[in-house]
Design a protein around this motif. Structure first.
Motif, PDB file in Angstrom:
ATOM      1  N   ASP A 157      -8.282   4.592   5.775  1.00  0.00           N
ATOM      2  CA  ASP A 157      -8.393   4.747   4.284  1.00  0.00           C
ATOM      3  C   ASP A 157     -10.032   4.907   4.157  1.00  0.00           C
ATOM      4  N   MET A 208       6.963   1.004  -6.453  1.00  0.00           N
ATOM      5  CA  MET A 208       6.393   0.517  -7.652  1.00  0.00           C
ATOM      6  C   MET A 208       6.191   1.531  -8.690  1.00  0.00           C
ATOM      7  N   ALA A 232      -7.258   0.699   7.725  1.00  0.00           N
ATOM      8  CA  ALA A 232      -8.383   0.284   7.127  1.00  0.00           C
ATOM      9  C   ALA A 232      -9.383   1.615   7.194  1.00  0.00           C
ATOM     10  N   PRO A 281       2.997  -3.468  10.390  1.00  0.00           N
ATOM     11  CA  PRO A 281       2.911  -5.013  10.668  1.00  0.00           C
ATOM     12  C   PRO A 281       4.327  -5.319  11.367  1.00  0.00           C
ATOM     13  N   GLU A 297       6.509  -0.059  -0.661  1.00  0.00           N
ATOM     14  CA  GLU A 297       6.618  -0.676  -1.840  1.00  0.00           C
ATOM     15  C   GLU A 297       5.858   0.167  -2.767  1.00  0.00           C
ATOM     16  N   LYS A 298       4.683   0.680  -2.498  1.00  0.00           N
ATOM     17  CA  LYS A 298       3.820   1.383  -3.479  1.00  0.00           C
ATOM     18  C   LYS A 298       4.554   2.350  -4.243  1.00  0.00           C
ATOM     19  N   LYS A 337      -2.186  -5.303 -17.696  1.00  0.00           N
ATOM     20  CA  LYS A 337      -2.146  -5.988 -16.501  1.00  0.00           C
ATOM     21  C   LYS A 337      -3.191  -7.291 -16.996  1.00  0.00           C
ATOM     22  N   TYR A 391       1.692   2.206   6.951  1.00  0.00           N
ATOM     23  CA  TYR A 391       0.947   0.999   6.293  1.00  0.00           C
ATOM     24  C   TYR A 391       2.237  -0.088   6.028  1.00  0.00           C
ATOM     25  N   GLU A 392       3.152   0.431   5.666  1.00  0.00           N
ATOM     26  CA  GLU A 392       4.322  -0.466   5.071  1.00  0.00           C
ATOM     27  C   GLU A 392       4.947  -0.930   6.446  1.00  0.00           C
ATOM     28  N   ASN A 393       5.124  -0.111   7.313  1.00  0.00           N
ATOM     29  CA  ASN A 393       6.037  -0.588   8.396  1.00  0.00           C
ATOM     30  C   ASN A 393       5.273  -1.095   9.572  1.00  0.00           C
ATOM     31  N   PHE A 450       1.012   8.146   5.204  1.00  0.00           N
ATOM     32  CA  PHE A 450      -0.055   6.810   5.362  1.00  0.00           C
ATOM     33  C   PHE A 450       0.738   5.567   4.765  1.00  0.00           C
TER      34      PHE A 450
END
Lengths: 321, 421
Positions: free
Chosen positions: B290, B339, B287, B270, B335-336, B370, B266-268, B262
């Motif tokens: 999700d 991170m 979405a 777009p 990215e997630k 944060k 989700y990253e790729n 997923f």
């Protein structure tokens, strides 16, 4: 000179000191009167008084020595089944001595617990109900498994109304001898919504500059504490750059911990100010509302808000045609 | 200068070879038995999976016992000439300079009967009358081709060493290279290599060369390395399938965790959905997927997983209604996940800071970092007097102050205030 974070210095100690959330306070006060409380879920966005309410409830139930009857745990620091199994059980099963026959365990950020851990927690809650009451604190109650939800009295915290927040901030300012202008308060509300913790932190950081707290000061401070801003993100998406807008979103959520509900609220504010055809505003509001609801249900903030950004990209393209 | 660690840190003596104690002892005692005259089995057949130390053990054996090693591998058996030379060598016990000789025939699996004129039969014939110890090495001794050959050999098995022994080996290398490595990181590399010490050492070099520290975060992404190609083709399928079925099949192809897939999609997605309307459909499909993930988490009803799959594959594939292929776009690592694998040291320090804040402010260390840290930073950079007060209140140490203030100038000012009061 003793110095501390104002959030702690001015945190209400008793239920009567609580800022707003009147219905919740009333129900909690009735628990105090009855010397009994059910398991509770305190759900709602950050900075609306969930933890404070739990601490105040304990204070009012047990009096000054309330710390001895209370345990505060944070699911996101010590999440997992092991935490439930060991820490929670050890605390929960020991009987409390005193007038109130049970202890209180506050489990903050309970929506960060894995569902396995929640299952284990459910059994513990059941087993030790007599000796221990649980207060689960969560941003989204939708992320708590249903069997636990059904065992708890639900409390839904909402953002503070503007006047309440202003009154609280002004009280602090007066006490700390800080000058705050009307426009300073406007700015704080604009960037913090009704998140009182963020508002107080912003006020303190702004005051640390040693100047009167004006809108400019607030924006410069918040800009440093929180470089990404929602308006810029919305503009970027409308301009057609989805990837960049998504990166900004990620920075807000992952790096600066801005709550999804907060972002949603700001996007909603922006939508009606946008330079788009009127019908589009309604359509976008619908999309915003849908995402808002999904977040309450427990969906992922970043994924849902990205879908919303895609809608903004689409709106931007339609306008250009 | 670059040197492969598998060579640079190759064991020099049998004791340094990871694991397989019994096999090593068997080799030593067999070679020693030659001192009393030609033994019954004139050759040893060493077998076992790749990278467990078969060849290197034979090399160490020769060095330990002061023998001259003559090494040959599969490509050397191809000509009649080579076989004749081998026969010549094997027919004499001593070497030219009086030392004893040990012959190693490596990679025997590489011999294919028909092509190699000598072939297995020729080798068998030589061994029958060999006058010096011969060691044969192959992955699979039970290959039918070796049936006759095998009967003239002492068979010695090399097994995969346990992960613990591999970790010890990696640790020794790290010590020599001056790398402080987390036990967890080495364990991860060792476990992943499944007993293949050579590949473990290669991985270690790829990940740690030139560094002074090796953390778990540095290595954890390895899990995806081998499967990157697979993930890429799965993503292509998901982004460009014309039918729902084809897109859904992608999940079976990808032997990866659904959540991980997923994140990749989700990253790729777009970058492959350039038309805004397609983009909206694609992101909405994700979405929806999700939402079902959320429902599963809440209800523990795992059969809902099929809808997650529907939306994240078919849903994304069917999003493309206006735009065509965008051509070649490099796939990005999610990215997630990146991170999550940010430098461990920095995260550890921030976590420590978070814990100090937590002690005072009734919130998780996570959230403290944060939500509170950014404001504390502003105060640290604009008001050293207040900052000093907060340092005391939170009980931050020097390292923390420096990290929060992010600048020597600020740190110094704060320190000054701490001393004067």
């Amino acid at each position: 000179m003793s110095f501390e974070m104002w959030v702690e210095k001015y945190r209400p100690k008793t239920l009567t000191e609580m800022v707003d959330q009147k219905e919740i306070v009333e129900r909690l006060e009735s628990f105090v009167k009855a010397r009994n409380t059910p398991h509770c879920i305190f759900a709602g966005p950050p900075g609306t008084g969930k933890t404070t309410a739990a601490l105040c409830l304990a204070h009012d139930l047990y009096g000054e020595g309330y710390r001895e009857h209370l345990m505060e745990l944070n699911a996101s620091d010590e999440r997992g089944i092991k935490m439930v199994r060991e820490t929670v059980k050890t605390f929960a099963r020991a009987r409390s001595i005193g007038e109130v026959p049970f202890k209180i365990l506050i489990l903050d950020e309970a929506d960060n617990m894995t569902s396995d851990a929640q299952q284990a927690l459910r059994r513990t809650m059941e087993r030790y109900t007599e000796t221990c009451r649980f207060i689960l604190i969560a941003n989204y109650s939708g992320k708590i498994i249903e069997p636990i939800q059904s065992r708890c009295a639900p409390f839904r915290f909402t953002y503070l109304p503007r006047e309440e927040q202003d009154r609280f901030l002004l009280r602090i300012a007066k006490n700390e001898k800080v000058q705050v202008g009307r426009d300073g308060l406007d700015a704080i509300f604009e960037v913090c919504g009704g998140d009182l913790r963020r508002a107080v932190n912003s006020l303190q950081a702004a005051a640390s500059l040693g100047k009167p707290v004006t809108a400019d000061v607030v924006y410069s401070v918040v800009g440093r504490a929180n470089p990404a801003d929602v308006r810029e993100m919305v503009k970027t998406a409308l301009g057609g750059d989805f990837s960049k807008a998504r990166d900004m979103l990620r920075e807000m959520i992952l790096k600066y911990g801005v709550a999804g509900s907060d972002i949603i609220q700001q996007i909603h504010g922006e939508v009606f100010r946008l330079d788009v055809p009127e019908q589009w505003k309604v359509r976008l509001a619908d999309a915003v509302g849908e995402v808002d609801f999904r977040l309450v249900e427990g969906a992922d903030e970043e994924v849902q808000l990205s879908a919303l950004l895609a809608r903004l990209v689409e709106a931007g393209a339609k306008i250009k045609e | 200068m670059f040197a492969a660690w598998t060579v640079k840190h190759k064991p020099r003596a049998l004791v340094e070879v990871v694991g397989n104690r019994e096999a090593k002892e068997a080799l030593v005692s067999w070679v020693r038995s030659w001192d009393a005259g030609v033994p019954k089995k004139r050759a040893v057949f060493v077998y076992g999976p790749p990278g467990v130390g078969k060849t290197v053990s034979v090399e160490c054996l020769a060095r330990d016992l002061g023998m001259e090693l003559v090494e040959k591998n599969a490509s050397d058996y191809r000509t009649e000439d080579a076989v004749r030379r081998f026969a010549g060598l094997a027919s004499q016990y001593g070497s030219l300079f009086g030392g004893r000789r040990l012959i190693l025939l490596d990679e025997l699996d590489g011999i294919t009967g028909a092509e190699d004129r000598g072939g297995v039969a020729a080798i068998t014939d030589i061994i029958k009358i060999a006058q010096c110890p011969v060691v044969l090495v192959a992955n699979d001794v039970w290959d039918p081709r070796f049936a006759v050959l095998r009967s003239y050999c002492l068979v010695v098995e090399f097994k995969k060493p346990p992960a613990g022994e591999v970790v010890r080996h990696l640790k020794r290398i790290c010590e020599k290279e001056g790398i402080a490595a987390e036990e967890e990181a080495l364990k991860f590399i060792a476990t992943r290599s499944e007993g293949d010490v050579r590949s473990a050492v290669n991985d270690l070099q790829a990940l740690a060369a030139g560094k002074s520290r090796l953390t778990y975060a540095d290595v954890s992404w390895l899990a995806f390395r081998d499967r990157k190609e697979v993930i890429f083709s799965v993503l292509r399928l998901i982004f460009y399938s014309k039918s729902c079925d084809a897109a859904k099949r992608a999940v079976d192809m990808a032997d990866i965790d659904l959540d991980m897939l997923f994140q990749w999609v989700y990253e790729n997605a777009p970058a492959h959905l350039k038309e805004p309307e397609d983009l909206v459909r694609g992101m909405e499909a994700l979405a929806k997927a999700d939402i079902y993930r959320g429902r599963i988490a809440r209800t523990q009803d795992w059969k809902l997983t099929r809808y997650v799959v529907d939306f994240m594959t078919a849903g994304v594939a069917m999003a493309r209604q206006k735009g065509g292929s965008v051509g070649w776009v490099p796939f990005k690592f999610p990215e997630k996940i990146k991170m999550l694998s940010r430098s461990r040291a920095e995260r550890a320090l921030e976590h420590e800071i978070g814990l100090r804040i937590k002690r005072r402010m009734h919130m998780s260390a996570n959230r403290a970092v944060k939500e509170v840290l950014p404001y504390v930073r502003v105060i640290f950079q604009s008001n050293p007097e207040w900052a000093a007060g907060l340092v005391r209140w939170f009980d931050f140490n020097e390292e923390m102050v420096e990290h929060i203030a992010q600048g020597k100038k600020y740190t110094k000012q704060i320190q000054k205030h701490l001393q004067t009061e």
